[in-house]
Design a protein around this motif. Structure first.
Motif, short mmCIF file in Angstrom:
data_model
loop_
_atom_site.label_atom_id
_atom_site.label_comp_id
_atom_site.label_asym_id
_atom_site.label_seq_id
_atom_site.Cartn_x
_atom_site.Cartn_y
_atom_site.Cartn_z
N MET A 204 0.84 -1.20 0.00
CA MET A 204 0.00 0.00 0.00
C MET A 204 0.87 1.24 0.00
SD MET A 204 -2.90 1.20 2.72
CE MET A 204 -1.85 1.84 3.98
N GLU A 205 0.56 2.15 -0.93
CA GLU A 205 1.34 3.38 -0.97
C GLU A 205 0.71 4.42 -0.03
OE1 GLU A 205 3.09 6.43 -4.32
OE2 GLU A 205 1.80 4.77 -4.94
N VAL A 206 1.52 4.99 0.81
CA VAL A 206 1.02 5.98 1.76
C VAL A 206 1.72 7.30 1.50
CG1 VAL A 206 0.84 6.58 4.21
CG2 VAL A 206 0.56 4.22 3.51
N LEU A 207 0.94 8.37 1.37
CA LEU A 207 1.53 9.68 1.06
C LEU A 207 1.52 10.60 2.27
CD1 LEU A 207 -0.01 10.48 -2.45
CD2 LEU A 207 2.08 9.23 -1.90
N LYS A 208 2.45 11.53 2.27
CA LYS A 208 2.52 12.55 3.32
C LYS A 208 1.69 13.77 2.89
CE LYS A 208 5.43 10.32 5.99
NZ LYS A 208 6.86 10.25 5.83
N LEU A 209 1.68 14.77 3.73
CA LEU A 209 0.82 15.95 3.51
C LEU A 209 1.07 16.65 2.16
CD1 LEU A 209 -1.27 17.94 4.75
CD2 LEU A 209 0.68 19.26 5.55
N ASN A 210 2.33 16.96 1.85
CA ASN A 210 2.61 17.74 0.65
C ASN A 210 2.16 17.05 -0.63
OD1 ASN A 210 3.58 19.82 2.10
ND2 ASN A 210 5.76 19.33 1.78
N ASP A 211 2.43 15.74 -0.71
CA ASP A 211 2.03 15.00 -1.91
C ASP A 211 0.52 14.88 -1.99
OD1 ASP A 211 4.61 14.65 -2.82
OD2 ASP A 211 4.92 12.93 -1.50
N THR A 212 -0.10 14.75 -0.82
CA THR A 212 -1.57 14.68 -0.80
C THR A 212 -2.14 16.00 -1.31
OG1 THR A 212 -1.41 13.28 1.16
CG2 THR A 212 -3.57 14.19 0.67
N ALA A 213 -1.58 17.11 -0.81
CA ALA A 213 -2.05 18.44 -1.21
C ALA A 213 -1.91 18.63 -2.72
CB ALA A 213 -1.27 19.51 -0.45
N LYS A 214 -0.76 18.17 -3.26
CA LYS A 214 -0.52 18.29 -4.70
C LYS A 214 -1.59 17.56 -5.50
CE LYS A 214 4.29 18.66 -5.02
NZ LYS A 214 5.46 17.79 -4.98
N LEU A 215 -1.86 16.32 -5.08
CA LEU A 215 -2.85 15.51 -5.79
C LEU A 215 -4.24 16.13 -5.72
CD1 LEU A 215 -2.03 11.77 -5.00
CD2 LEU A 215 -1.93 12.93 -7.20
N LEU A 216 -4.54 16.72 -4.57
CA LEU A 216 -5.88 17.29 -4.39
C LEU A 216 -5.98 18.71 -4.96
CD1 LEU A 216 -6.66 16.21 -0.69
CD2 LEU A 216 -7.54 15.17 -2.77
N HIS A 217 -4.83 19.24 -5.41
CA HIS A 217 -4.79 20.64 -5.89
C HIS A 217 -5.28 21.60 -4.82
CE1 HIS A 217 -3.74 19.82 -10.12
NE2 HIS A 217 -4.31 18.66 -9.83
N LEU A 218 -4.82 21.41 -3.62
CA LEU A 218 -5.22 22.27 -2.51
C LEU A 218 -3.97 22.76 -1.79
CD1 LEU A 218 -8.10 20.15 -0.92
CD2 LEU A 218 -8.37 22.21 -2.30
N SER A 219 -4.11 23.81 -1.02
CA SER A 219 -2.99 24.27 -0.19
C SER A 219 -2.80 23.28 0.95
CB SER A 219 -3.29 25.65 0.38
OG SER A 219 -4.29 25.52 1.38
N SER A 220 -1.64 23.36 1.60
CA SER A 220 -1.44 22.38 2.68
C SER A 220 -2.39 22.67 3.85
CB SER A 220 0.02 22.33 3.12
OG SER A 220 0.45 23.59 3.48
N GLU A 221 -2.75 23.94 4.06
CA GLU A 221 -3.72 24.26 5.13
C GLU A 221 -5.08 23.62 4.84
OE1 GLU A 221 -3.17 25.47 8.14
OE2 GLU A 221 -1.08 25.43 7.45
N GLU A 222 -5.51 23.77 3.58
CA GLU A 222 -6.81 23.18 3.20
C GLU A 222 -6.77 21.65 3.32
OE1 GLU A 222 -8.44 26.31 -0.17
OE2 GLU A 222 -6.76 25.01 -0.65
N THR A 223 -5.63 21.08 2.92
CA THR A 223 -5.49 19.63 2.99
C THR A 223 -5.51 19.15 4.44
OG1 THR A 223 -4.12 19.79 1.02
CG2 THR A 223 -4.10 17.68 2.16
#
Ligand code: ADP
Ligand code: MG
Length: 349
Positions: A1-20
């Motif tokens: 299972m691939e697990v992502l950290k905050l920054n990569d999650t934010a990138k994928l969601l096209h959101l700022s890290s605060e929003e993420t």
């Protein structure tokens, strides 16, 4: 299972890290948050981010509602190599087996793994971990009762005794225990030629419904422990940093080796939690002794958990540590090693 950290999650969601962070803190996408001194770290299963994006168009990401994951996605999220069973054990009581087993199970459930927590201790502490309930006449003891009476047993019979638990952001199942479990387990010796296989026989019937089965074991050698070890792929040893515990570890290790020798069932020690650690020189000495023992046995996962009244507080309130942490609104370092272990196991699976 691939697990992502905050920054990569934010990138994928096209959101700022605060929003993420906001989305993750609300658990709209299942994740585990790990506190650290400088900043919080999030672990998010990538598959669930992909899924969130599939069902919601990108520009809608900000209006995320809680993810309701369909069966097809859940199927892809299952463990690739099938269910893994892990026992949390020690021959000694009061070291934190139940606390760590229940929190590990809850953390796995937070990562959306399908989890069954099996209580094999007649003290039934893990049965009461998430709610102060008793399960007299509705526990795994009844299943052993049926077995000793040679009653027909199938998946539906087992499922009758499974209690669904929904707590905050996670769902898991519980196969509870009750006080008379020990007695019926011992009685089964006189009925079966291979009584140590009987828990495995029960779990076999329902194992396809789960990714992880977590067994909380009693603090003694005996048939309940043997049954648990025989049903397990891994053992996590929970110990405190005391003289007696270091000796006890070798004894437990011998029990585990006996199972492997006598039954051909491979069960290996996967981790050691050194729990209730205080800042004292003598604890330092025992920690080193335990770490050396782990090294000589090839056990890579060695965690230490500090002695903290938060454990008792959260247990008395029937709140898992990660949720209690949110309630306290501060970092709760004692939750971290259990989180790390859960993330690691979930990624392996
Ligand atoms: N790290 C810790 N610091 C302080 N108390 C703890 C810690 N871990 C567990 N406890 C407490 O110790 C007691 C025994 O823990 P428990 O998990 O029931 O142990 P076991 O299952 O091995 O008998 C409980 O009251 C629990 O809240
Ligand atoms: Mg216990």
């Amino acid at each position: 299972m691939e697990v992502l950290k905050l920054n990569d999650t934010a990138k994928l969601l096209h959101l700022s890290s605060e929003e993420t962070k906001d989305i993750l803190d609300k658990h709209i996408i299942p994740n585990i948050k790990k506190a650290s001194k400088s900043r919080d770290t999030y672990h998010v299963p990538k598959l669930l981010i992909d899924y969130a994006l599939k069902i919601l168009s990108l520009n809608k990401a900000k209006e995320f509602k809680k993810l309701h994951i369909d069966d097809t996605t859940l199927n892809t999220y299952k463990n690739k190599n099938g269910v893994k069973t892990i026992s949390f054990s020690n021959l000694k009581g009061g070291v934190g087996k139940t606390s760590i087993a229940a929190n590990f199970a809850y953390n796995m459930a937070l990562l959306n793994k399908r989890v069954l927590l099996v209580d094999m201790d007649s003290q039934a502490n893990s049965s009461r971990y998430f709610a102060n309930q008793y399960f007299t006449g509705r526990s795994i003891k009844s299943l052993f009762d049926k077995m000793t009476r040679k009653e027909q047993m199938d998946a539906d019979t087992v499922k009758e005794f499974i209690i669904p638990i929904e707590f905050c952001n996670a769902k898991l199942d519980l196969l509870p225990s009750e006080l008379s479990l020990g007695r019926i387990v011992e009685f089964s010796r006189s009925v079966f030629t291979m009584p140590h296989k009987k828990l495995n026989d029960i779990l076999k019937l329902i194992k396809d419904d789960y990714d992880f089965i977590v067994i909380d074991t009693p603090p003694s050698t005996g048939l309940s422990l043997h049954m648990s070890l025989f049903a397990s792929d891994y053992v996590s040893i929970v110990t405190d940093a005391e003289d007696f515990s270091v000796n006890g570890l070798s004894e437990l290790n011998m029990e585990i080796k006996e199972i492997v020798d006598e039954t051909d069932h491979i069960v290996s020690v996967d981790s050691i939690f050194i729990n209730k650690v205080k800042k004292s020189n003598i604890h330092g000495v025992y920690i080193e002794a335990i770490a050396n023992l782990a090294l000589s046995e090839g056990i890579e996962n060695v965690f230490t958990v500090k002695d903290s009244t938060r454990f008792k507080e959260s247990q008395n309130l029937h709140i898992p540590l990660v949720e209690y942490k949110k309630e306290l609104e501060k970092k709760l370092v004692i939750a971290d090693s259990i989180l790390s272990y859960a993330v690691e196991k979930a990624m392996e699976a």
